[in-house]
Write a protein that holds these residues in place. Structure first.
Motif, PDB file in Angstrom:
ATOM      1  N   ASN A  84      37.508 -45.866 -15.203  1.00 22.24           N
ATOM      2  CA  ASN A  84      38.628 -46.598 -14.624  1.00 22.24           C
ATOM      3  C   ASN A  84      39.287 -47.573 -15.589  1.00 22.24           C
ATOM      4  N   GLN A  85      38.490 -48.171 -16.468  1.00 23.25           N
ATOM      5  CA  GLN A  85      39.048 -49.141 -17.405  1.00 23.25           C
ATOM      6  C   GLN A  85      39.113 -48.598 -18.832  1.00 23.25           C
ATOM      7  N   ARG A  86      38.681 -47.348 -19.002  1.00 17.30           N
ATOM      8  CA  ARG A  86      38.729 -46.667 -20.290  1.00 17.30           C
ATOM      9  C   ARG A  86      38.013 -47.451 -21.395  1.00 17.30           C
ATOM     10  N   LEU A  87      36.895 -48.073 -21.042  1.00 18.83           N
ATOM     11  CA  LEU A  87      36.084 -48.745 -22.044  1.00 18.83           C
ATOM     12  C   LEU A  87      35.295 -47.720 -22.842  1.00 18.83           C
ATOM     13  N   ASP A  88      34.984 -48.035 -24.092  1.00 12.41           N
ATOM     14  CA  ASP A  88      34.105 -47.159 -24.861  1.00 12.41           C
ATOM     15  C   ASP A  88      32.669 -47.404 -24.412  1.00 12.41           C
ATOM     16  N   THR A 104      30.927 -50.858 -25.347  1.00 11.20           N
ATOM     17  CA  THR A 104      31.432 -52.003 -24.577  1.00 11.20           C
ATOM     18  C   THR A 104      30.934 -51.948 -23.142  1.00 11.20           C
ATOM     19  N   ALA A 105      30.969 -50.762 -22.545  1.00 14.73           N
ATOM     20  CA  ALA A 105      30.483 -50.611 -21.170  1.00 14.73           C
ATOM     21  C   ALA A 105      29.001 -50.946 -21.076  1.00 14.73           C
ATOM     22  N   ALA A 106      28.231 -50.512 -22.065  1.00 18.73           N
ATOM     23  CA  ALA A 106      26.791 -50.779 -22.079  1.00 18.73           C
ATOM     24  C   ALA A 106      26.518 -52.281 -22.077  1.00 18.73           C
ATOM     25  N   LEU A 107      27.235 -53.017 -22.909  1.00 14.70           N
ATOM     26  CA  LEU A 107      27.053 -54.466 -22.981  1.00 14.70           C
ATOM     27  C   LEU A 107      27.442 -55.142 -21.672  1.00 14.70           C
ATOM     28  N   GLN A 108      28.503 -54.651 -21.043  1.00 12.46           N
ATOM     29  CA  GLN A 108      28.984 -55.291 -19.823  1.00 12.46           C
ATOM     30  C   GLN A 108      28.045 -55.110 -18.639  1.00 12.46           C
ATOM     31  N   PRO A 143      27.658 -39.974 -22.909  1.00 11.34           N
ATOM     32  CA  PRO A 143      28.771 -40.680 -22.267  1.00 11.34           C
ATOM     33  C   PRO A 143      30.144 -40.084 -22.525  1.00 11.34           C
ATOM     34  N   LEU A 144      30.507 -39.870 -23.787  1.00 12.11           N
ATOM     35  CA  LEU A 144      31.850 -39.389 -24.090  1.00 12.11           C
ATOM     36  C   LEU A 144      32.111 -38.010 -23.491  1.00 12.11           C
ATOM     37  N   LYS A 145      31.156 -37.089 -23.629  1.00  9.73           N
ATOM     38  CA  LYS A 145      31.319 -35.742 -23.075  1.00  9.73           C
ATOM     39  C   LYS A 145      31.410 -35.790 -21.556  1.00  9.73           C
ATOM     40  N   ASP A 146      30.605 -36.655 -20.955  1.00  9.12           N
ATOM     41  CA  ASP A 146      30.606 -36.754 -19.493  1.00  9.12           C
ATOM     42  C   ASP A 146      31.945 -37.262 -18.984  1.00  9.12           C
ATOM     43  N   ILE A 147      32.461 -38.319 -19.594  1.00  8.25           N
ATOM     44  CA  ILE A 147      33.724 -38.898 -19.142  1.00  8.25           C
ATOM     45  C   ILE A 147      34.873 -37.909 -19.348  1.00  8.25           C
ATOM     46  N   ASN A 148      34.891 -37.233 -20.499  1.00 10.12           N
ATOM     47  CA  ASN A 148      35.944 -36.241 -20.745  1.00 10.12           C
ATOM     48  C   ASN A 148      35.890 -35.109 -19.726  1.00 10.12           C
ATOM     49  N   ALA A 149      34.677 -34.656 -19.402  1.00  6.46           N
ATOM     50  CA  ALA A 149      34.523 -33.575 -18.426  1.00  6.46           C
ATOM     51  C   ALA A 149      34.987 -34.016 -17.042  1.00  6.46           C
ATOM     52  N   LEU A 150      34.678 -35.256 -16.667  1.00  6.62           N
ATOM     53  CA  LEU A 150      35.105 -35.760 -15.364  1.00  6.62           C
ATOM     54  C   LEU A 150      36.625 -35.860 -15.282  1.00  6.62           C
ATOM     55  N   ARG A 151      37.246 -36.289 -16.361  1.00  5.77           N
ATOM     56  CA  ARG A 151      38.707 -36.404 -16.340  1.00  5.77           C
ATOM     57  C   ARG A 151      39.362 -35.032 -16.243  1.00  5.77           C
ATOM     58  N   LEU A 152      38.789 -34.047 -16.925  1.00  4.05           N
ATOM     59  CA  LEU A 152      39.363 -32.697 -16.876  1.00  4.05           C
ATOM     60  C   LEU A 152      39.216 -32.077 -15.488  1.00  4.05           C
ATOM     61  N   SER A 153      38.097 -32.383 -14.833  1.00  2.50           N
ATOM     62  CA  SER A 153      37.835 -31.765 -13.530  1.00  2.50           C
ATOM     63  C   SER A 153      38.397 -32.573 -12.365  1.00  2.50           C
ATOM     64  N   ASN A 154      38.833 -33.820 -12.658  1.00  2.00           N
ATOM     65  CA  ASN A 154      39.301 -34.714 -11.594  1.00  2.00           C
ATOM     66  C   ASN A 154      38.235 -34.977 -10.554  1.00  2.00           C
ATOM     67  N   ALA A 155      36.964 -34.846 -10.975  1.00  2.00           N
ATOM     68  CA  ALA A 155      35.866 -34.986 -10.019  1.00  2.00           C
ATOM     69  C   ALA A 155      35.735 -36.400  -9.482  1.00  2.00           C
ATOM     70  N   PHE A 156      36.304 -37.378 -10.194  1.00  3.98           N
ATOM     71  CA  PHE A 156      36.129 -38.750  -9.779  1.00  3.98           C
ATOM     72  C   PHE A 156      37.278 -39.243  -8.923  1.00  3.98           C
ATOM     73  N   ILE A 157      38.314 -38.416  -8.715  1.00  3.01           N
ATOM     74  CA  ILE A 157      39.473 -38.858  -7.934  1.00  3.01           C
ATOM     75  C   ILE A 157      39.115 -38.959  -6.455  1.00  3.01           C
TER      76      ILE A 157
END
Length: 297
Positions: A251-255, A258-262, A283-297
């Motif tokens: 949602n915030q497009r953090l790397d 940064t997300a780990a620290l937060q 993390p990176l592969k998972d987030i890219n896959a979710l965006r492609l599939s729109n699974a999080f919408i």
């Protein structure tokens, strides 16, 4: 037309395409999906879910909850689960709704009702699946119809939501819901700790501290915590952190670093390892896959 058929038509009128639909009633969301989905880790909070059409499966620890058309699922505390749609097609999409329950409304309803004639069950559990009765479906239908009456929405929606809580307390969901607001019960003590963890999961604290806050011995605390959540306290905290990090990256497009620290991780490499084990992809592969599939919408 039955209450179930009316509800199906009402949801279809709003959910005209795949996605999650927020409504003018903040607590109410509608869902439509035309395909079955892969298992998705997420967090369920205090609320009511109804499968209007199709089918869904939710896994909490080793417990599996399948709920089909006309069935309700109630979660009484915040629990990390894995959920996925098991029955859906373009011709007959999955339709569902979720209604958040206000814990204060629940507590007031419990205080105003007599449960002396209801059976109690010994097993503590955060979730249950029950067939929806006509009264509950009728109340849900009236709540959705209010979306077409904006002048009455603000005044009547809280009343119908309160009615829905009363009806749930007269259903087989009752004991599970009552326990989280019954002062002194083990479930209520664990529910308070879970609420605290939701607000403070990124901080440092010990299991001894949590047990003391719950006024339990450490061994008793661990036992009751696992009975309710199906996880150990440490597993639960790790789950919360990973889920929140995933949402921050989506949602915030953090790397990832940064997300780990937060969310409370001090080591990026440890975060990456635990994230990969939990979600099945780095993390990176998972987030890219979710965006492609729109699974999080």
């Amino acid at each position: 037309m039955t209450s179930k058929q009316t509800l199906t038509e009402s949801v279809l009128a709003i959910a005209t395409h795949d996605g999650i639909f927020n409504t003018q009633i903040d607590a109410l969301k509608l869902v439509r999906r035309s395909n079955v989905s892969e298992p998705m880790p997420c967090v369920y909070g205090l609320g009511l879910g109804i499968t209007v059409q199709g089918g869904k499966r939710v896994t909490l620890g080793e417990d599996i909850y399948d709920y089909a058309e006309g069935q309700t699922l109630v979660a009484s505390v915040d629990v990390p689960v894995v959920s996925h749609i098991t029955s859906a097609s373009i011709q007959r999409p999955f339709l569902g709704l979720h209604l958040c329950i206000d814990s204060k409304v629940l507590g007031q309803a419990v205080a105003n009702m007599d449960f002396s004639s209801q059976d109690c069950v010994a097993r503590q559990c955060a979730m249950s699946v029950v067939d929806a009765d006509e009264g509950l479906l009728d109340a849900i239908n009236r709540l959705i119809k209010l979306l077409n009456e904006p002048k009455l929405l603000l005044q009547l929606a809280p009343l119908i939501q309160e009615e829905i809580v009363f009806r749930l307390l007269q259903s087989p969901h009752s004991y599970q819901l009552r326990q989280i607001v019954t002062a002194g019960s083990a479930s209520q003590k664990i529910a308070k700790i879970l609420y605290w963890l939701k607000q403070n999961y990124k901080d440092d604290f010990s299991i001894v501290d949590l047990a003391a806050e719950a006024h339990m011995s450490e061994s008793t605390f661990r036992q009751h915590f696992r009975e309710v959540t199906k996880l150990s306290p440490l597993q639960y905290i790790k789950n919360l952190r990973l889920q929140e990090a995933r949402q921050l990256m989506l949602n915030q497009r953090l790397d990832a670093n940064t997300a780990a620290l937060q969310v409370g991780y001090e080591s990026a490499s440890q975060f990456s390892r635990e994230y990969t084990r939990f979600f099945g992809r780095p993390p990176l592969k998972d987030i890219n896959a979710l965006r492609l599939s729109n699974a999080f919408i």
